[in-house]
Design a protein around this motif. Structure first.
Motif, PDB file in Angstrom:
ATOM      1  N   PRO A   1     -16.689   1.736  -3.892  1.00  0.00           N
ATOM      2  CA  PRO A   1     -16.861   3.041  -4.349  1.00  0.00           C
ATOM      3  C   PRO A   1     -16.323   3.543  -5.810  1.00  0.00           C
TER       4      PRO A   1
ATOM      5  N   THR B   1     -12.857  -1.659  -5.758  1.00  0.00           N
ATOM      6  CA  THR B   1     -13.723  -1.840  -4.525  1.00  0.00           C
ATOM      7  C   THR B   1     -15.034  -1.054  -4.874  1.00  0.00           C
TER       8      THR B   1
ATOM      9  N   LEU C   1      -1.311   6.966  -1.280  1.00  0.00           N
ATOM     10  CA  LEU C   1      -2.903   7.118  -1.247  1.00  0.00           C
ATOM     11  C   LEU C   1      -3.282   8.345  -0.390  1.00  0.00           C
TER      12      LEU C   1
ATOM     13  N   TYR D   1       0.740  -1.301   0.099  1.00  0.00           N
ATOM     14  CA  TYR D   1      -0.160  -0.013   0.085  1.00  0.00           C
ATOM     15  C   TYR D   1       0.702   1.282   0.011  1.00  0.00           C
TER      16      TYR D   1
ATOM     17  N   ASN E   1     -14.716   0.904   4.679  1.00  0.00           N
ATOM     18  CA  ASN E   1     -14.832  -0.077   3.415  1.00  0.00           C
ATOM     19  C   ASN E   1     -13.503  -0.886   3.112  1.00  0.00           C
ATOM     20  N   GLU E   2     -13.791  -1.957   3.392  1.00  0.00           N
ATOM     21  CA  GLU E   2     -12.428  -2.710   2.857  1.00  0.00           C
ATOM     22  C   GLU E   2     -11.120  -2.221   3.513  1.00  0.00           C
ATOM     23  N   PHE E   3     -11.314  -2.230   4.835  1.00  0.00           N
ATOM     24  CA  PHE E   3     -10.188  -1.813   5.611  1.00  0.00           C
ATOM     25  C   PHE E   3      -9.768  -2.957   6.803  1.00  0.00           C
TER      26      PHE E   3
ATOM     27  N   GLY F   1      -8.816   4.018   5.972  1.00  0.00           N
ATOM     28  CA  GLY F   1      -8.261   3.438   4.810  1.00  0.00           C
ATOM     29  C   GLY F   1      -9.032   4.069   3.621  1.00  0.00           C
ATOM     30  N   PRO F   2      -8.904   5.374   3.181  1.00  0.00           N
ATOM     31  CA  PRO F   2      -9.843   5.892   2.350  1.00  0.00           C
ATOM     32  C   PRO F   2      -9.488   5.326   0.909  1.00  0.00           C
ATOM     33  N   GLY F   3      -8.274   4.598   0.768  1.00  0.00           N
ATOM     34  CA  GLY F   3      -7.950   4.226  -0.704  1.00  0.00           C
ATOM     35  C   GLY F   3      -7.650   5.644  -1.696  1.00  0.00           C
TER      36      GLY F   3
ATOM     37  N   GLU G   1      -4.533   6.922   7.208  1.00  0.00           N
ATOM     38  CA  GLU G   1      -4.125   6.303   5.992  1.00  0.00           C
ATOM     39  C   GLU G   1      -2.580   6.003   6.063  1.00  0.00           C
ATOM     40  N   ALA G   2      -2.151   4.796   6.128  1.00  0.00           N
ATOM     41  CA  ALA G   2      -0.761   4.473   6.208  1.00  0.00           C
ATOM     42  C   ALA G   2      -0.103   4.666   5.128  1.00  0.00           C
TER      43      ALA G   2
ATOM     44  N   LEU H   1      -5.513   0.398  -6.284  1.00  0.00           N
ATOM     45  CA  LEU H   1      -7.059   0.304  -6.890  1.00  0.00           C
ATOM     46  C   LEU H   1      -7.506   0.632  -8.003  1.00  0.00           C
TER      47      LEU H   1
HETATM   48  N1  SAH Z   1     -11.764   2.330   1.550  1.00  0.00           N
HETATM   49  C1  SAH Z   1     -11.187   2.283   0.093  1.00  0.00           C
HETATM   50  C2  SAH Z   1      -9.782   1.289  -0.144  1.00  0.00           C
HETATM   51  C3  SAH Z   1      -9.802  -0.027   0.579  1.00  0.00           C
HETATM   52  S1  SAH Z   1      -7.996  -0.636   0.257  1.00  0.00           S
HETATM   53  C4  SAH Z   1     -12.027   1.853  -1.066  1.00  0.00           C
HETATM   54  O1  SAH Z   1     -13.122   1.148  -0.686  1.00  0.00           O
HETATM   55  O2  SAH Z   1     -11.971   1.868  -2.083  1.00  0.00           O
HETATM   56  C5  SAH Z   1      -7.494  -0.605   2.002  1.00  0.00           C
HETATM   57  C6  SAH Z   1      -7.090   0.993   2.657  1.00  0.00           C
HETATM   58  O3  SAH Z   1      -6.613   0.704   3.694  1.00  0.00           O
HETATM   59  C7  SAH Z   1      -6.118   1.641   1.710  1.00  0.00           C
HETATM   60  O4  SAH Z   1      -6.137   2.953   1.529  1.00  0.00           O
HETATM   61  C8  SAH Z   1      -4.754   1.280   2.489  1.00  0.00           C
HETATM   62  O5  SAH Z   1      -3.743   2.379   2.303  1.00  0.00           O
HETATM   63  C9  SAH Z   1      -5.287   1.548   3.866  1.00  0.00           C
HETATM   64  N2  SAH Z   1      -4.597   0.561   5.031  1.00  0.00           N
HETATM   65  C10 SAH Z   1      -3.952  -0.644   4.940  1.00  0.00           C
HETATM   66  N3  SAH Z   1      -3.595  -1.119   6.112  1.00  0.00           N
HETATM   67  C11 SAH Z   1      -3.818   0.161   6.879  1.00  0.00           C
HETATM   68  C12 SAH Z   1      -3.064   0.404   8.186  1.00  0.00           C
HETATM   69  N4  SAH Z   1      -2.582  -0.645   9.022  1.00  0.00           N
HETATM   70  N5  SAH Z   1      -3.288   1.559   8.694  1.00  0.00           N
HETATM   71  C13 SAH Z   1      -3.733   2.524   8.012  1.00  0.00           C
HETATM   72  N6  SAH Z   1      -4.187   2.360   6.860  1.00  0.00           N
HETATM   73  C14 SAH Z   1      -4.453   1.201   6.153  1.00  0.00           C
END
Ligand code: SAH
Length: 361
Positions: free
Chosen positions: A49, A47, A115, A33, A149-151, A81-83, A110-111, A39
């Motif tokens: 969105p 994903t 992104l 990531y 979402n998908e986090f 994790g806003p992607g 966000e890590a 994405l």
């Molecule tokens: N929510 C978005 C992206 C999903 S992908 C969508 O639905 O499209 C996962 C997201 O989480 C990415 O932004 C990734 O960088 C972030 N992420 C993953 N592991 C993380 C962590 N340990 N801490 C913070 N963010 C993280």
């Protein structure tokens, strides 16, 4: 990354799957990531969105309804994790058409710096604060609204396998200089695993995500303290059970999770029961799970698709296709589930149905 992982195993012995997954995904230099944007159509996976603006819009309507339920005032809206920032951009657009929009402070966890910079462009003109650690969400303050979402599926987890009548942690080691799964020879105490998997047979795998549980614990404490609600949308199962769901995706295709560290997306299905229990222990309320199809239908996605198609007849077929992708039973509709956690006093729609509300949506 490959060299680093192999050296770590050579020097320190086989590593926990959680350590392996954490290095692969969020290693500060070469994590999956961290490096780039995985994405979208050109990346490894799409994903909800990114499929359609309707997804973020339905979240926006949910936020507006929840804010109405909470009463007037200020709110902190947090996305985990806003992607690419697509969900929050679409949700805010919908939310801003309601009176609630003006009183929101936005925080994004966000890590990945790559992104985060894409999120900044997507949210141009919008005030927001980026954080790296969940502890930066304070315990005190205005009511919280949290979206993920998908986090949770991307958080590193451990696996245990039943072998010779005992549970052993599954680890990543080296066999003939190639990475391979093995078992830690020391068994873990049977009673440390949940009741639901006590009858497991030889070879069965149990997945446990302590990081996800700890995160849910911290967020739920804050929600109980400050008021508010959380929405976690992900693929997963409603009840704790055995099964190997650890998977890798590279270029839209399933891949060997040990083959290309840092180059494939690694995820596992979410154990929603473990998250709901963590929320309950922390003093918040976990509402009964809805499927993504049920949730989106209740939020009015059918009517929204019709309105969009009527306004853009040339895109009608595509809009229908996107809707099917989000709610279809064979597509995302059933596998994806929506967990809502709220403070004890809140009755968030549609998790707690409210008569008369349907007419408004
Ligand atoms: N929510 C978005 C992206 C999903 S992908 C969508 O639905 O499209 C996962 C997201 O989480 C990415 O932004 C990734 O960088 C972030 N992420 C993953 N592991 C993380 C962590 N340990 N801490 C913070 N963010 C993280």
């Amino acid at each position: 990354m490959e060299r680093q992982i192999n050296t770590a195993i050579t020097l320190g012995g086989p590593m926990s799957l959680a350590t392996y997954m954490q290095l692969c995904l969020t290693h500060p230099k070469s994590g999956y990531y961290i490096k780039a944007d995985p994405l979208g159509r050109a990346g490894d996976f799409i994903t909800a969105p990114e499929v359609s603006q309707m997804f973020g819009e339905m979240i926006g309507i949910w936020l507006a309804l929840t804010i109405a339920e909470l009463g007037a005032g200020e709110f902190e809206l947090v996305e985990l994790g806003p992607g690419r920032g697509t969900l929050i951009r679409d949700a805010l657009k919908a939310l801003k058409r309601t009176p609630a929009g003006a009183q929101i402070a936005l925080t994004l966890l966000e890590a990945s710096p790559a992104l985060a910079s894409i999120q900044k462009s997507a949210l141009e003109g919008q005030q927001a604060r980026w954080i790296r650690e969940i502890d930066d969400i304070c315990l005190k303050g205005a009511p919280l609204l949290i979206i993920a979402n998908e986090f949770f599926d991307a958080l590193p987890l451990k696996q245990y396998q039943m072998a010779d009548g005992a549970w052993h942690e599954r680890v990543v080691g080296l066999r003939d200089n190639r990475r391979a799964f093995g078992l830690d020879p020391n068994p873990v105490p049977q009673e440390s695993l949940p009741e639901a998997v006590q009858g497991a047979g030889e070879g069965e795998i149990f997945e446990h995500n302590q990081l996800a549980i700890d995160l849910m614990d911290g967020l739920s404490h804050r929600i109980a303290e400050r008021g508010g609600a959380l929405l976690a949308i992900d693929y997963g199962y409603a009840k704790t059970r055995t099964g190997d769901t650890f998977q890798a995706v590279e270029g839209h295709a399933p891949a060997d999770p040990l083959a290309h560290p840092g180059r494939a997306d690694l995820t596992a299905h979410v154990d929603f029961q473990s998250l709901a229990e963590a929320a309950g222990r922390a003093g918040a309320k976990a509402h009964p799970l809805l499927s993504q199809a049920e949730f989106l239908a209740q939020m009015g996605i059918g009517a929204r698709a019709q309105a969009l198609a009527a306004a853009n007849p040339e895109r009608a077929a595509g809009i229908k296709q996107d809707l099917e992708r989000l709610v279809g039973a064979e597509q995302m509709g059933h596998l994806f589930k929506v967990l809502c956690v709220s403070d004890q006093g809140l009755a968030p729609y549609p998790f707690v149905p409210s008569p008369g509300r349907e007419a408004n949506t």
